[in-house]
Design an enzyme around this catalytic site. Sequence first.
Site, mmCIF file in Angstrom:
data_model
loop_
_atom_site.group_PDB
_atom_site.id
_atom_site.type_symbol
_atom_site.label_atom_id
_atom_site.label_comp_id
_atom_site.label_asym_id
_atom_site.label_seq_id
_atom_site.Cartn_x
_atom_site.Cartn_y
_atom_site.Cartn_z
ATOM 1 C CG ASP A 25 37.807 -50.072 29.216
ATOM 2 O OD1 ASP A 25 37.561 -51.080 28.541
ATOM 3 O OD2 ASP A 25 37.020 -49.120 29.335
ATOM 4 C CB THR A 26 43.197 -49.338 33.068
ATOM 5 O OG1 THR A 26 42.576 -48.104 32.673
ATOM 6 C CG2 THR A 26 44.672 -49.095 33.271
#
Length: 397
Positions: free
Chosen positions: A168-169
């Site tokens: 996600d990051t």
Amino acid sequence: MGPLNSLRIIELGQLIAGPFCGQVLADFGAEVIKVEPPKGGDPMRQWGRSGEDGAPVWWSVIARGKRSLTLDLRTPEGQQVLRDLVATADVLIENFRPGTMERWGLGYDVLSEINPRLVMARVSGFGQDGPYADRAGFASVCEAMGGLRYLSGYPDRPPVRVGLSLGDTMAGMNAAMGVLLALQRRHTTGRGQVVDSSIYESVLGLTEALIAEYDAGGHIRERHGSTLPGIAPSNAYPTGDGREMIIGANQDNVFRRLCEVMGTPEMADDPRYATHRARGEHAEELDARIADWTSQHPADEMISALAAAGVPVGLAYTAREMMADPHFAARESIVRVEDPKSGKTLAMQNVFPRLSESPGAVRALGPELGEATETILRDLLGYTDDRIAMLRDAGII
């Protein structure tokens, strides 16, 4: 004054990937208007561990420096408010499943007609097209399909996940980079464009020569625990006081310095260890010899000696060690941000990367739900008090 202080960003994303993109841009001065559902807001408000007051603290980090506007995008009235916002914005970030914005009449074809300069960052599990585009794409699955999970862990056990939402990051970070690239292009064309950042490709992009190694020689990288094949010594070693110390001494000259600190300089000339390839072939026995030495001494003593000798070394830090480390303090790697509700401060990682002339800054903790709604509608869009009241009474904001 941050380098992005002239930009207005509309963030529609929820949870991690899209909001992390917004966090990065807000850190460097962009005005980020976070649009949230009126009831409950971003689910991220409830994620993560809680502080002493019982409230989760992750929200304070990922929504830092943003303004919260509540808006029901599932209604025609809410969709119209968003179109009005888009007319004033430089960037829109969304991380819904592909096709959602189009079903709401908010696809890029519509929004770019309103604002041809708009850059639209679209973050998803598998991208905006292709046979998997419609699939739900949580980071756990996309990390696996991007190659990270197969490599993580030990060869005799199932794959493990990294203790962070890395996929996600990384997708959020790549979206932020894509936004900046698109804005640079807009300087010359005057037009915006779509930034398509998928989680699986963001992970795939981290896998070094994994694809090329297979294509050129049929090699499949396997799990190797805390080591890399053919790279030694580079591992975690036990210390005499029960800590975990990482030593990276795989270069010839660095390995020689390690041997000198260990009091065994002859190891550097031992045919089993004298070259990079030889050390890789004898990594297991070499690691055992180093571990035997490290386990007899306290960590701080060895770190001081190894660092002074130019050997890369460090402890496996938790947050406790990070907050106590003088280097972190000297560089302000961790910053304390005032919490106006409690009158206290909250520590969190500082803005990165560092810019010498126009550095970013953490301006505020994550906002209360909808705290800027009326201000934005009134001051930015020119809505009257009657119209705002109507929207509120109808549950649109």
